[in-house]
Design a protein around this motif. Structure first.
Motif, PDB file in Angstrom:
ATOM      1  N   GLN A   1       0.832  -1.187   0.000  1.00 40.95           N
ATOM      2  CA  GLN A   1       0.000   0.000   0.000  1.00 40.95           C
ATOM      3  C   GLN A   1       0.874   1.248   0.000  1.00 40.95           C
ATOM      4  OE1 GLN A   1      -2.783  -0.051   3.224  1.00 40.95           O
ATOM      5  NE2 GLN A   1      -4.359   0.918   1.994  1.00 40.95           N
ATOM      6  N   CYS A   2       0.532   2.208  -0.841  1.00 42.14           N
ATOM      7  CA  CYS A   2       1.274   3.457  -0.901  1.00 42.14           C
ATOM      8  C   CYS A   2       1.151   4.172   0.438  1.00 42.14           C
ATOM      9  CB  CYS A   2       0.739   4.327  -2.030  1.00 42.14           C
ATOM     10  SG  CYS A   2       1.467   5.961  -2.100  1.00 42.14           S
ATOM     11  N   SER A   3       2.278   4.703   0.938  1.00 45.49           N
ATOM     12  CA  SER A   3       2.291   5.347   2.254  1.00 45.49           C
ATOM     13  C   SER A   3       1.575   6.682   2.258  1.00 45.49           C
ATOM     14  CB  SER A   3       3.734   5.558   2.711  1.00 45.49           C
ATOM     15  OG  SER A   3       4.395   4.330   2.765  1.00 45.49           O
ATOM     16  N   ILE A   4       1.364   7.274   1.088  1.00 43.55           N
ATOM     17  CA  ILE A   4       0.734   8.594   1.032  1.00 43.55           C
ATOM     18  C   ILE A   4      -0.741   8.489   0.666  1.00 43.55           C
ATOM     19  CG2 ILE A   4       0.777  10.851  -0.090  1.00 43.55           C
ATOM     20  CD1 ILE A   4       3.803  10.378  -0.480  1.00 43.55           C
ATOM     21  N   CYS A   5      -1.027   7.912  -0.505  1.00 45.17           N
ATOM     22  CA  CYS A   5      -2.417   7.921  -0.959  1.00 45.17           C
ATOM     23  C   CYS A   5      -3.151   6.621  -0.647  1.00 45.17           C
ATOM     24  CB  CYS A   5      -2.485   8.222  -2.455  1.00 45.17           C
ATOM     25  SG  CYS A   5      -1.832   6.937  -3.509  1.00 45.17           S
ATOM     26  N   GLY A   6      -2.412   5.583  -0.268  1.00 52.03           N
ATOM     27  CA  GLY A   6      -3.063   4.342   0.126  1.00 52.03           C
ATOM     28  C   GLY A   6      -3.426   3.421  -1.006  1.00 52.03           C
TER      29      GLY A   6
ATOM     30  N   PHE B   1       5.961   3.941  -2.066  1.00 54.19           N
ATOM     31  CA  PHE B   1       5.222   4.959  -2.800  1.00 54.19           C
ATOM     32  C   PHE B   1       4.744   4.409  -4.133  1.00 54.19           C
ATOM     33  CE2 PHE B   1       8.555   7.440  -0.516  1.00 54.19           C
ATOM     34  CZ  PHE B   1       7.723   8.002   0.437  1.00 54.19           C
ATOM     35  N   CYS B   2       3.532   4.790  -4.516  1.00 55.10           N
ATOM     36  CA  CYS B   2       3.100   4.502  -5.872  1.00 55.10           C
ATOM     37  C   CYS B   2       3.837   5.463  -6.800  1.00 55.10           C
ATOM     38  CB  CYS B   2       1.582   4.642  -6.015  1.00 55.10           C
ATOM     39  SG  CYS B   2       0.952   6.311  -5.927  1.00 55.10           S
ATOM     40  N   ILE B   3       3.798   5.222  -8.094  1.00 52.35           N
ATOM     41  CA  ILE B   3       4.620   6.008  -9.014  1.00 52.35           C
ATOM     42  C   ILE B   3       4.240   7.490  -8.998  1.00 52.35           C
ATOM     43  CG2 ILE B   3       5.229   6.332 -11.454  1.00 52.35           C
ATOM     44  CD1 ILE B   3       6.621   3.983 -10.069  1.00 52.35           C
ATOM     45  N   SER B   4       2.956   7.777  -8.983  1.00 55.63           N
ATOM     46  CA  SER B   4       2.550   9.188  -9.034  1.00 55.63           C
ATOM     47  C   SER B   4       2.960   9.934  -7.774  1.00 55.63           C
ATOM     48  CB  SER B   4       1.047   9.305  -9.284  1.00 55.63           C
ATOM     49  OG  SER B   4       0.325   8.606  -8.319  1.00 55.63           O
ATOM     50  N   CYS B   5       2.906   9.253  -6.622  1.00 63.52           N
ATOM     51  CA  CYS B   5       3.346   9.893  -5.384  1.00 63.52           C
ATOM     52  C   CYS B   5       4.860  10.027  -5.357  1.00 63.52           C
ATOM     53  CB  CYS B   5       2.867   9.101  -4.171  1.00 63.52           C
ATOM     54  SG  CYS B   5       1.118   9.271  -3.851  1.00 63.52           S
ATOM     55  N   ALA B   6       5.571   9.033  -5.922  1.00 63.98           N
ATOM     56  CA  ALA B   6       7.032   9.084  -5.955  1.00 63.98           C
ATOM     57  C   ALA B   6       7.523  10.227  -6.834  1.00 63.98           C
ATOM     58  CB  ALA B   6       7.588   7.757  -6.447  1.00 63.98           C
TER      59      ALA B   6
HETATM   60 ZN   LIG Z   1       0.420   7.037  -3.811  1.00 62.49          ZN
END
Ligand SMILES: [Zn+2]
Length: 100
Positions: free
Chosen positions: A22-27, A69-74
């Protein structure tokens, strides 16, 4: 079909499927081999005080925090950058941490 990246932005090979994290920012649920991992050592003590205490020779406990992180958050956080067409073809060498 044309592909933007030969690996599809992943590190999977012909494995089939990998687990999800799970992405740490957006989930968002991201494949484990696609997500960007960032490990940081953090301390509860204030950084200025920490530096002073380390100069005096004391060891302070640090905790290891790993975030995915997912790519967009990274991209948004600057973990990875958008690269040009030719630049995208190779994977950059991982930065080695120097032993202090
Ligand atoms: Zn994300």
């Amino acid at each position: 079909m044309t592909k933007k990246r030969s690996s599809g932005g992943r590190n999977k090979g012909d494995k089939g499927s990998s687990g999800t994290v799970q992405c740490s920012i957006c989930g968002a649920l991201v494949p484990r081999d696609k997500a960007k991992r960032q490990t940081r050592y953090t301390s509860l003590i204030d950084s200025r005080l920490l530096k002073e205490l380390q100069q005096q020779g004391s060891t302070i406990q640090r905790t290891k925090v790993t975030k995915y992180f997912c790519i967009s958050c990274a991209v948004h956080r600057g973990v990875v950058k958008v690269r040009g067409k030719e630049e995208r073809k190779f994977t950059p060498r991982r930065r080695r941490r120097t032993q202090a």
